[in-house]
Write an enzyme that holds these catalytic residues in place. Structure first.
Site, PDB file in Angstrom:
ATOM      1  N   GLN A 119       0.821  -1.218   0.000  1.00 33.61           N
ATOM      2  CA  GLN A 119       0.000   0.000   0.000  1.00 33.61           C
ATOM      3  C   GLN A 119       0.857   1.272   0.000  1.00 33.61           C
ATOM      4  O   GLN A 119       0.475   2.298   0.566  1.00 33.61           O
ATOM      5  CB  GLN A 119      -0.968  -0.001   1.192  1.00 33.61           C
ATOM      6  N   GLU A 479     -32.957   9.656 -14.867  1.00 34.20           N
ATOM      7  CA  GLU A 479     -32.302   9.177 -16.091  1.00 34.20           C
ATOM      8  C   GLU A 479     -33.257   8.342 -16.953  1.00 34.20           C
ATOM      9  O   GLU A 479     -33.199   8.410 -18.190  1.00 34.20           O
ATOM     10  CB  GLU A 479     -31.064   8.359 -15.721  1.00 34.20           C
TER      11      GLU A 479
END
Length: 582
Positions: A119, A479
């Site tokens: 990381q 939408e």
């Protein structure tokens, strides 16, 4: 296997925890990880409550809500790598909302830096454009100085408030800091500086205000804390007032200046527009003459970002809004304003008429052709059940437009001008923890709810007394409507009428599914008595919201709304009048 190694009281991690404690932080919203574990354990040692979440984005949303509701900064703690990348949407939302949030993270030990460690990322490069300050603090001796600087920037002391970011190599967190440099000045809470306005600008502003026939006030984020002064100035002038959500509740609904239901008309009729801590963003047509006509602008703010964006003021008052508003009142003295009182009274009367009609319409909205209730019926039932001081969180695309106008609130949170849907459940969890003596309700669409639905688990584990109402219409309704009307077919915008109540019960929450409007009042009563709770309310997807009709989905070229876009085109062609066909 590691032997037990307690983190020292003189470690950088311990100093960070003590700093936060002395700065008034009671809760940190977080998701665990090895790179932040020293800090995690020291926060617990200091008695700071860790609200552990299921996704880092939600941690930042919760810190955002905490900041808005408490007046302090909020804190999110996320681990390295994907912890930071997950948090970035929350950071971006806090950036646009100008919310004071401190985001803390960790990095691999300094000896492993840039060697391919687990990381290992340069987080600061990722977040710098959406924060006021972003630093990796490698030296333990600099931890307190950097914390103080970051929090000062977050709170906007001398600049624009907003999120800040600090991370620390894990070995830095474990390292001790010399006692000599642990100066008490860094730990002490700091009060926000006040900035009085320029007296000469105040004189010019008084002349502008008291000479205006049709002055209109619009407040925003920066006006928070200036409610009494704003109300007094509105009363002195008899001027109409609008709020667009950023400072809802600042001026009570019963104040005679409130004309929210006449927004389109008053914006085109005003001859002077006064913005108080409010940007002229897309929600205000960027201040365009196509909508505001020949109106002059008076801008009042304590940071330049809210003082001169898109339109310059005939007068610009840079100063603490409360001080500036009071200075206007003091400088005007007994001078009589030129406000057209008939105009203002007519606007208020029409506002009241429309508001009353809205309540009646909501309660009587017919079911859809599919037999499912209208979203207005869900909003009306919730409206009837809430106390006046309830904290309302509205979330979603289509359903937000119903909840935004239908639910009164003295304290109100929503996705804000970034349009960051999915904030509802995290905001609601944090709000119910920050305001345990007030009812907190989240009114959300099913699409928005899906983003952070697992935070129901967080609510249950931390006994956050929130009520979540999901308006379940099985679609991304705005939408869907745009695709049907603009493109003639629907692609990828239908959802299922999923059993969100079943999901909530599986996570240990009181939950009910409600399919008939007549069953809602009793269900809401039971939910309020058994929080945290969720109501999965089936509503018709055929109901057309105001936002669904406005053009938000198909994104016009010049303005965010279709009517404003048309007005802008006419104005640029030389033929528009403000408010024409708005």
């Amino acid at each position: 296997m590691n032997t037990l190694q307690p983190i020292s009281d003189q470690s950088a991690a311990a100093l960070i925890a003590r700093f936060l404690k002395q700065r008034g932080i009671q809760r940190v919203y977080a998701l665990c990880g090895g790179h932040i574990m020293p800090l995690w354990m020291r926060l617990d040692h200091e008695g700071i409550r860790i609200i552990d979440v299921r996704d880092e984005r939600a941690a930042v949303y919760m810190a955002h809500a905490e900041a808005q509701l408490t007046g302090n900064f909020g804190v999110a703690l996320v681990t390295a790598g994907p912890g930071v990348t997950n948090a970035m949407t929350g950071i971006a939302n806090a950036d646009v909302a100008r919310a004071p949030v401190l985001v803390l993270s960790g990095t691999p030990p300094r000896q492993q830096e840039n060697r391919g460690a687990l990381q290992d990322m340069v987080h600061t490069d990722l977040v710098r454009s959406i924060t006021r300050y972003a630093r990796t603090v490698r030296e333990p001796e600099l931890v307190l100085r950097e914390l103080d600087e970051a929090v000062t920037r977050a709170q906007g002391h001398g600049g624009e408030p907003g999120p800040v970011y600090l991370d620390f190599p894990v070995d830095t967190l474990r390292a001790d800091v010399p006692a000599a440099i642990q100066l008490p000045e860094y730990f002490a809470p700091k009060t926000a500086p006040v900035c009085p306005p320029d007296p000469a600008a105040i004189a010019d502003a008084v002349e502008l205000l008291w000479s205006a026939r049709r002055p209109l006030f619009i407040s925003g984020r920066g006006a928070q804390g200036a409610g009494p002064e704003l109300c007094a100035l509105l009363s002195a002038l008899g001027a109409p007032y609008l709020d667009t959500g950023e400072s809802r509740g600042l001026v009570p609904e019963e104040h005679p200046s409130v004309v929210a239901a006449m927004r389109g008309s008053v914006m085109g009729q005003a001859d002077l527009v006064v913005t108080v801590g409010r940007r002229l963003d897309f929600q205000l047509a960027y201040g365009s003459p196509a909508v505001f006509g020949e109106a002059k602008f008076l801008r009042i703010a304590d940071c330049t970002a809210e003082l001169r964006d898109n339109r310059r003021g005939a007068v610009e008052l840079l100063g603490t809004p409360a001080l500036a508003l009071q200075a206007l009142l003091d400088a005007a003295g007994d001078r009589q304003p030129a406000t057209d009182t008939d105009w203002a009274a007519t606007l208020r009367a029409k506002h009241c008429e429309r508001s009353e009609k809205l309540v009646t319409t909501m309660r009587n909205s017919p079911d859809g052709p599919d037999g499912l209730m209208h979203p207005n019926r869900a909003v009306a039932a919730l409206r009837d059940a809430l106390q006046a001081d309830a904290v309302v969180v509205a979330d979603g695309g289509d359903f937000l437009s119903f909840a935004r106008v239908g639910l009164p609130a003295t304290t109100y949170l929503d996705p804000g001008s970034l349009g960051c849907i999915g904030v509802g459940t995290p905001f609601g969890v944090a709000a119910s923890l920050a305001c345990p003596d007030r009812t907190v309700v989240v009114a959300t669409g099913d699409g928005a709810f899906g983003f952070n639905a697992m935070e129901m688990d967080t609510a249950v584990r931390h006994e956050a007394p929130v009520l979540i109402m999901v308006a379940n219409n099985g679609s991304w309704a705005i939408e869907v409507r745009d695709q049907q009307e603009t493109h003639g077919r629907v692609v990828g915008t239908h959802l299922r009428f999923s059993d969100y109540a079943g999901m909530a019960r599986a996570l240990g929450m009181h939950a009910e599914r409600v399919e008939r409007a007549e069953d809602l009042p009793a269900a809401i009563e039971r939910a309020l008595a058994n929080r945290p709770a969720l109501l999965d309310v089936l509503v018709t997807p055929d109901a057309a919201s105001s936002d669904g009709k406005s053009g938000l989905a198909w994104v016009p070229d010049l303005q965010p709304l279709a009517a404003w876009d048309q007005a802008e085109r006419r104005w640029r062609a030389g033929g528009a009048e403000a408010g024409d066909k708005l």
